[in-house]
Design a protein around this motif. Structure first.
Motif, mmCIF file in Angstrom:
data_model
loop_
_atom_site.group_PDB
_atom_site.id
_atom_site.type_symbol
_atom_site.label_atom_id
_atom_site.label_comp_id
_atom_site.label_asym_id
_atom_site.label_seq_id
_atom_site.Cartn_x
_atom_site.Cartn_y
_atom_site.Cartn_z
ATOM 1 N N SER A 286 0.990 -1.126 0.008
ATOM 2 C CA SER A 286 -0.044 0.172 -0.079
ATOM 3 C C SER A 286 0.700 1.284 -0.053
ATOM 4 O O SER A 286 0.476 2.233 -0.666
ATOM 5 C CB SER A 286 -0.760 0.086 1.171
ATOM 6 N N GLY A 287 1.879 1.263 0.775
ATOM 7 C CA GLY A 287 2.781 2.390 0.843
ATOM 8 C C GLY A 287 3.538 2.808 -0.577
ATOM 9 O O GLY A 287 3.528 4.064 -0.900
ATOM 10 N N ILE A 288 3.979 1.609 -1.146
ATOM 11 C CA ILE A 288 4.465 1.992 -2.446
ATOM 12 C C ILE A 288 3.379 2.356 -3.382
ATOM 13 O O ILE A 288 4.026 3.301 -4.411
ATOM 14 C CB ILE A 288 5.216 0.681 -2.867
ATOM 15 N N SER A 289 1.990 2.074 -3.421
ATOM 16 C CA SER A 289 1.092 2.748 -4.627
ATOM 17 C C SER A 289 1.059 4.138 -4.105
ATOM 18 O O SER A 289 0.921 5.129 -4.847
ATOM 19 C CB SER A 289 -0.208 1.996 -4.071
ATOM 20 N N VAL A 290 1.028 4.404 -2.615
ATOM 21 C CA VAL A 290 1.162 6.020 -2.350
ATOM 22 C C VAL A 290 2.247 6.867 -2.767
ATOM 23 O O VAL A 290 2.268 7.689 -3.515
ATOM 24 C CB VAL A 290 1.084 6.171 -0.634
ATOM 25 N N ALA B 71 6.971 -4.035 -9.739
ATOM 26 C CA ALA B 71 6.925 -4.785 -11.052
ATOM 27 C C ALA B 71 5.508 -5.154 -11.374
ATOM 28 O O ALA B 71 5.112 -4.929 -12.480
ATOM 29 C CB ALA B 71 7.735 -5.866 -11.067
ATOM 30 N N PHE B 72 4.871 -5.190 -10.212
ATOM 31 C CA PHE B 72 3.516 -5.542 -10.265
ATOM 32 C C PHE B 72 2.672 -4.260 -10.620
ATOM 33 O O PHE B 72 1.896 -4.152 -11.449
ATOM 34 C CB PHE B 72 2.753 -6.074 -9.141
ATOM 35 N N TYR B 73 2.970 -3.242 -10.146
ATOM 36 C CA TYR B 73 2.267 -1.870 -10.308
ATOM 37 C C TYR B 73 2.659 -1.596 -11.976
ATOM 38 O O TYR B 73 1.887 -0.888 -12.547
ATOM 39 C CB TYR B 73 2.885 -1.018 -9.374
ATOM 40 N N ASP B 74 4.040 -1.885 -12.137
ATOM 41 C CA ASP B 74 4.410 -1.534 -13.639
ATOM 42 C C ASP B 74 3.372 -2.227 -14.625
ATOM 43 O O ASP B 74 3.082 -1.397 -15.489
ATOM 44 C CB ASP B 74 5.548 -1.682 -14.131
ATOM 45 N N ALA B 75 3.219 -3.478 -14.398
ATOM 46 C CA ALA B 75 2.300 -3.995 -15.180
ATOM 47 C C ALA B 75 0.760 -3.733 -15.073
ATOM 48 O O ALA B 75 0.004 -3.579 -16.116
ATOM 49 C CB ALA B 75 2.572 -5.513 -14.976
#
Length: 290
Positions: free
Chosen positions: A71-75, A137-141
């Protein structure tokens, strides 16, 4: 003379009466032993709980830390909370929020939080075993999926993962949404952790290093056992609840933000004096026994 039937009945009751007495004695001994047992041995198992819209979901602290990382990386990336919900649900399904060093049915070379496969272009084995790399990597995709935030969660997750069990992601949607809502700061004071007593002192430097690994550079000052990090609104609540989720690993004693304070001793948020536009994290210090 025939035996007295009343005597037969009376003696026939004796074994039953003895059993009843022994049972009552056993119950009494057990109750006394439980009452005398030290409080720390009778505590509920350590857990972190997200409560949003009246529904509560719990995770062991080590797995709540992973949800906080995701969650923090999404922020940090400026993504909507929906992205964190999709990622957390995916990681629950793929690894139960554990950094697995082995593969499952997805393939023998699957690794990490999302069971990403080096043979499918996700990166090297060392890279996908790095949680920060794996989440990014997940968020990049995910960001390449058109209108991912508007799609059903299972469709968005499956577009990224290409799983053999695409519908399974939906099983974790409610739990993932609750943790993501709290840990992205959309739901203030929604994450609490009830923890075992700490066994070691915390380190402000370790807290700062862990926080910056997730959020990038933060505006922070350290004074003694206290770290003060600038933050307002949802960003501040994301930082604060990330700290609570990591309180077990980092030996934290308390976290304060927005006139609320979580303490390790209490395990919940309670009203507190304002800390201004800052999150205040205090580490635990073991008493000097010398």
């Amino acid at each position: 003379m025939p035996p007295d039937s009343r005597s037969q009945h009376r003696f026939g009751y004796l074994p039953v009466m003895v059993l009843v007495v022994l049972f009552l004695v056993g119950v009494t001994v057990y109750a006394v032993s439980v009452l005398r047992e030290p409080e720390e041995k009778r505590r509920d198992p350590a857990a972190c709980t997200a409560t949003v819209n009246g529904a509560s979901y719990s995770l062991p602290p080590a797995r709540a830390e992973v949800a906080a990382l995701i969650s923090g990386i999404s922020v940090r990336r400026g993504m909507p909370a929906r992205a964190a919900s999709i990622a957390v649900a995916t990681a629950i399904q793929e690894s139960s929020l554990r950094n697995l060093d082995y593969g499952d049915d997805a393939g023998p070379d699957s690794r990490g939080l999302f069971q990403q496969r080096p043979s499918q272009g996700w990166g090297s084995e060392d890279q996908v075993m790095d949680p920060v790399y794996a989440v990014n990597a997940f968020y990049d995709a995910l960001e390449k999926v058109p209108n991912y935030a508007e799609l059903p969660l299972t469709v968005a997750a499956q577009t990224v993962q290409r799983s053999a069990f695409p519908e399974a992601y939906a099983d974790h949607e409610a739990e993932a949404k609750a943790f993501a809502s709290a840990l992205t700061g959309q739901s203030p004071a929604a994450l609490t952790c009830t923890l075992d007593p700490p066994t070691a002192s915390g380190s402000p430097d370790a807290v700062l290093a862990a926080m910056t690994a997730v959020y990038g550079s933060v505006d922070a000052t350290v004074e003694g056992d206290r770290i003060t990090v600038a933050g307002t609104d949802a960003y501040g609540w994301s930082l604060a609840q990330w700290a609570v989720a990591n309180a077990a690993a980092l030996s934290l004693d308390s976290v304060a933000f927005d006139e609320q304070r979580w303490t390790r001793a209490g395990g919940t948020w309670a009203a507190a004096p304002s800390s201004g536009n800052a999150v205040v994290v205090t580490v635990f210090r073991m008493m000097d026994q010398s």
